[in-house]
Design a protein around this motif. Sequence first.
Motif, PDB file in Angstrom:
ATOM      1  N   GLU A   1       0.839  -1.198   0.000  1.00 35.11           N
ATOM      2  CA  GLU A   1       0.000   0.000   0.000  1.00 35.11           C
ATOM      3  C   GLU A   1       0.874   1.248   0.000  1.00 35.11           C
ATOM      4  N   ASN A   2       0.311   2.340  -0.459  1.00 33.81           N
ATOM      5  CA  ASN A   2       1.032   3.602  -0.464  1.00 33.81           C
ATOM      6  C   ASN A   2       0.625   4.434   0.747  1.00 33.81           C
ATOM      7  N   LEU A   3       1.601   5.118   1.298  1.00 34.68           N
ATOM      8  CA  LEU A   3       1.308   6.080   2.349  1.00 34.68           C
ATOM      9  C   LEU A   3       1.237   7.455   1.694  1.00 34.68           C
ATOM     10  N   THR A   4       0.252   8.215   2.088  1.00 30.92           N
ATOM     11  CA  THR A   4       0.049   9.534   1.494  1.00 30.92           C
ATOM     12  C   THR A   4       0.499  10.617   2.464  1.00 30.92           C
ATOM     13  N   TRP A   5       0.478  11.851   1.986  1.00 30.29           N
ATOM     14  CA  TRP A   5       0.802  12.983   2.863  1.00 30.29           C
ATOM     15  C   TRP A   5      -0.186  13.057   4.010  1.00 30.29           C
ATOM     16  N   ASN A   6      -1.426  12.692   3.773  1.00 29.23           N
ATOM     17  CA  ASN A   6      -2.412  12.698   4.865  1.00 29.23           C
ATOM     18  C   ASN A   6      -1.995  11.745   5.975  1.00 29.23           C
ATOM     19  N   HIS A   7      -1.486  10.562   5.597  1.00 24.42           N
ATOM     20  CA  HIS A   7      -0.982   9.621   6.605  1.00 24.42           C
ATOM     21  C   HIS A   7       0.181  10.245   7.363  1.00 24.42           C
ATOM     22  N   ALA A   8       1.124  10.805   6.637  1.00 23.96           N
ATOM     23  CA  ALA A   8       2.312  11.396   7.263  1.00 23.96           C
ATOM     24  C   ALA A   8       1.934  12.518   8.228  1.00 23.96           C
ATOM     25  N   ILE A   9       1.017  13.375   7.805  1.00 24.98           N
ATOM     26  CA  ILE A   9       0.587  14.480   8.676  1.00 24.98           C
ATOM     27  C   ILE A   9      -0.140  13.942   9.907  1.00 24.98           C
ATOM     28  N   GLY A  10      -1.040  12.991   9.692  1.00 24.64           N
ATOM     29  CA  GLY A  10      -1.765  12.405  10.827  1.00 24.64           C
ATOM     30  C   GLY A  10      -0.839  11.730  11.814  1.00 24.64           C
ATOM     31  N   PHE A  11       0.121  10.945  11.316  1.00 22.48           N
ATOM     32  CA  PHE A  11       1.072  10.268  12.194  1.00 22.48           C
ATOM     33  C   PHE A  11       1.954  11.291  12.914  1.00 22.48           C
ATOM     34  N   ALA A  12       2.346  12.348  12.207  1.00 23.29           N
ATOM     35  CA  ALA A  12       3.170  13.397  12.828  1.00 23.29           C
ATOM     36  C   ALA A  12       2.414  14.085  13.960  1.00 23.29           C
ATOM     37  N   LEU A  13       1.140  14.349  13.758  1.00 24.67           N
ATOM     38  CA  LEU A  13       0.338  14.969  14.817  1.00 24.67           C
ATOM     39  C   LEU A  13       0.216  14.060  16.029  1.00 24.67           C
ATOM     40  N   ILE A  14       0.072  12.769  15.788  1.00 27.01           N
ATOM     41  CA  ILE A  14       0.024  11.816  16.896  1.00 27.01           C
ATOM     42  C   ILE A  14       1.357  11.827  17.645  1.00 27.01           C
ATOM     43  N   ALA A  15       2.467  11.834  16.906  1.00 22.78           N
ATOM     44  CA  ALA A  15       3.792  11.855  17.532  1.00 22.78           C
ATOM     45  C   ALA A  15       4.001  13.140  18.335  1.00 22.78           C
ATOM     46  N   ILE A  16       3.525  14.253  17.807  1.00 23.33           N
ATOM     47  CA  ILE A  16       3.642  15.515  18.547  1.00 23.33           C
ATOM     48  C   ILE A  16       2.846  15.428  19.847  1.00 23.33           C
TER      49      ILE A  16
END
Length: 117
Positions: A94-109
């Motif tokens: 599967e491909n990860l999109t910018w939406n995934h990256a942003i969502g995961f980054a917000l969770i990490a923050i």
Amino acid sequence: MPISFSPAAIWPIIMLFASNIFMTFAWYGHLKHKGTAIWIAIVVSWAIAFFEYCLAVPANRMGSEVYSTAQLKTMQEVITLLVFSGFSVFWLGENLTWNHAIGFALIAIGASFIFRG
């Protein structure tokens, strides 16, 4: 809390990464083999999950010497996202999109606040 490099601080992180690999394969690995009977997927998943528990339980017990329960759980969730991201790309294709990256980054923050004194 100052950064600690004691075994009780490092080994739980390594063990949680390893346990998450098992966990992710137990929960999602069968999606690559949807033609397999569901009961086989369940039995195989339970067998894989056994090894996840063999790593996660001692990791949490050892980690509790250094980290709070909230920190251990937060660490677990961030590790889960990292492992799952790689699994999605390399196992499921599967491909990860910018939406995934942003969502995961917000969770990490958000998770970073758990580790602030």
